[in-house]
Design an enzyme around this catalytic site. Structure first.
Site, short mmCIF file in Angstrom:
data_model
loop_
_atom_site.label_atom_id
_atom_site.label_comp_id
_atom_site.label_asym_id
_atom_site.label_seq_id
_atom_site.Cartn_x
_atom_site.Cartn_y
_atom_site.Cartn_z
CE1 TYR A 1 -3.58 2.68 1.27
CE2 TYR A 1 -1.61 3.36 2.27
CZ TYR A 1 -2.86 3.96 1.69
OH TYR A 1 -3.60 4.86 1.89
CD GLU B 1 -5.80 4.56 -0.51
OE1 GLU B 1 -5.80 5.23 0.69
OE2 GLU B 1 -6.78 4.53 -1.23
#
Ligand code: GDP
Ligand code: MN
Length: 385
Positions: free
Chosen positions: A101, A189
Site C-alpha cells: 500500500y 493512493e
C-alpha cells in the site's frame, strides 16, 4: 474531485508510475476489442468511484475471449454499493507476488504532505491502521525539500519492504509524489502496489483526489469531471453556485454564513435531530438564491422538514422571506418549514411570511427554539417523496 481508477492510472502513466497496459470500454463489444488487443489473460474492472470493488464482484480475471465477454456483460450494469457500473477498464492481468500500500495525502493538521507505505496492502487499509498501526510506515514531506530518494528508502526500511525491490518501490514512490505535486492532488493512493513474480513493481489500483481549487490550472484534468459519480443534489447545487454538502439525515438546513450553518447543524443534532445537508446561502442572498436553494434541499427525497436559520447582517430577512414565498409558489413543498429570522429587516420578513400564510411554515424567535421545533416536526412527518 475524485477520479475513476482508469483516469488515475492515465495520470500516473504521464508521470512515469508503472501501470498495467489497459483500455477503456463502455460496452461488451468494446471490452472484447480492447481485450483482443491486449491479449489474454485480462482483468475486467468496474469503474465506479467507490472502493471494495473486488469484494463486490466488480473485478474479474478473464482467461480467454469467452470469459471476457461473460465478465464484461455481468459487470456492466452491476450495482456496487448504490452505484451503477457504466464503464469498464480492461487491462493485462498481472501475476502478483506481494501486495503493498502506498499513498501521499495532504495532512491539514501537520500543514504538510503525509507519505505512507505498508507491506499489508490489498486489503482494507483502515482495518490495518486500526489493528496494526505499526505496519504502516509514515513520514511528512517538507514542501521545500520535496520527497527525496532517501525518504523513499527510509519508508521502505520502516515498512519492511523486501530488500530486492526497495529500488523499484522507491522509484515508484518518487514518480507518484511527482504526480501528486504537479497535478495538485490532495490524495494519491495505490492499493495494491504490486510486486510481480519477476520482481518488477506496478500500481494495480489508483485513487486520486484533485484539488478543485487548483483545477483552473489544469485544463485537461478539469475535463475529467464525472458527473454520474457525483451526488445528484451536490451537482445541482454546484450548477447554481451554492455551497452545499449532502449529509445523512432528514432535516434540511439553510443558513447564511458557513459558521452559522455549522452551529445550526450542531444545535439540531443536540436537539436530537439529524441534518440532511449543509447549505450556506451566503451573505447578502437575494430572493432568487433562496428559492433556488429550497429547490436543491427538497430535491433530496429524505428531507422531512426544513430549518431556515437566518441571522441578518448583509443578508436582509425580507429578501429571505420573499425567496421562501416564491419557492412555495413554484414547488409547493409538502414538508414543514421552521424559520428563524433575526437581524436586518427581520420584522419586515416576518410580516411578509405572516401575510403570505404559507401552509406549514412556523416562525421561531431563537435558534434553540427553532431547532427543537424542526426536530419535533420531522419526527411526525413523512418524507416528501
Ligand atoms: P478495489 O477492490 O476496488 O480496491 O480494486 P483493486 O483494483 O484494488 O483490486 C482488488 C483486488 O483484485 C487486488 O487487490 C488484487 O488482489 C485483485 N486483482 C486486480 N487486478 C488483478 C490482476 O491483474 N491479477 C490478479 N491476479 N489479481 C488482480
Ligand atoms: Mn484497491
Amino acid at each position: 474531485m475524485d477520479l475513476l481508477e482508469y483516469q488515475g492510472k492515465q495520470l500516473f502513466a504521464r508521470h512515469g508510475v508503472p501501470v498495467p497496459r489497459g483500455g477503456y470500454a463502455a460496452t461488451v463489444d468494446e471490452a472484447l476489442d480492447v481485450a483482443d488487443g491486449i491479449g489474454y489473460p485480462v482483468v475486467v474492472k468496474a469503474q465506479v468511484q467507490i472502493g471494495g470493488r473486488g469484494k463486490a464482484g466488480g473485478i474479474k480475471v478473464a482467461r480467454n475471449r469467452d470469459e471476457a465477454g461473460v465478465h464484461a456483460d455481468a459487470i456492466l450494469g452491476m450495482d456496487i454499493r448504490g452505484l451503477t457500473v457504466r464503464e469498464l477498464w480492461i487491462e493485462e492481468a498481472s501475476d502478483i507476488a506481494s501486495e503493498y500500500y502506498a499513498s501521499f495525502v495532504f495532512d491539514r493538521a501537520a500543514k504538510a504532505t503525509l507519505a505512507m507505505l505498508s507491506t499489508k496492502g490489498g486489503m482494507d487499509i483502515e482495518a490495518v491502521a486500526e489493528e496494526d498501526p505499526a505496519a504502516i510506515a509514515r513520514l511528512h514531506v517538507d514542501p521545500l525539500l520535496g520527497f527525496q530518494d532517501f525518504h523513499a528508502r527510509r519508508l521502505c526500511f520502516d515498512a519492511g519492504v523486501d530488500a530486492d525491490v526497495v529500488r523499484g518501490v522507491s522509484a515508484l514512490l518518487g514518480r507518484l509524489y511527482e504526480a501528486y505535486e504537479q497535478e495538485e492532488a490532495m490524495l494519491v493512493e495505490v492499493n495494491p502496489l504490486i510486486i510481480k513474480d519477476d520482481r518488477s513493481v506496478a500500481a494495480l489500483d489508483a485513487k486520486v483526489t484533485l484539488d478543485d481549487n487548483a483545477l483552473f490550472r489544469h485544463g485537461d484534468n478539469a475535463e475529467l469531471r464525472n458527473v454520474s459519480g457525483e451526488d445528484e443534489q451536490e451537482v445541482m447545487a454546484k450548477e447554481r453556485g451554492l455551497t452545499y454538502v449532502k449529509l445523512d439525515g432528514d432535516i434540511g438546513i439553510l443558513g447564511n454564513g458557513a459558521g452559522l450553518v455549522m452551529s445550526t447543524l450542531d444545535v439540531v443534532a443536540q436537539a436530537g435531530g439529524s441534518p440532511a445537508n449543509f447549505l450556506d446561502a451566503g451573505g447578502g442572498s437575494k430572493a432568487e438564491a433562496i428559492t433556488s436553494a429550497v429547490e436543491v434541499i427538497l430535491s433530496d427525497p429524505k428531507v422531512k422538514a426544513v430549518l431556515f436559520n437566518i441571522f441578518g447582517g448583509i443578508t436582509r430577512c425580507d429578501e429571505v422571506a420573499k425567496g421562501l414565498i416564491a419557492a412555495f409558489a413554484e414547488i409547493r413543498p409538502t414538508v414543514p418549514f421552521v424559520v428563524r429570522l433575526d437581524g436586518t429587516n427581520d420584522k419586515e420578513g416576518r410580516a411578509l411570511l405572516a401575510e403570505a400564510q404559507l401552509p406549514n411554515v412556523h416562525t421561531e424567535a431563537t435558534m434553540d427554539g427553532a431547532a427543537a421545533k424542526v426536530v419535533e416536526l420531522a419526527a411526525s412527518t413523512e418524507a416528501s417523496r
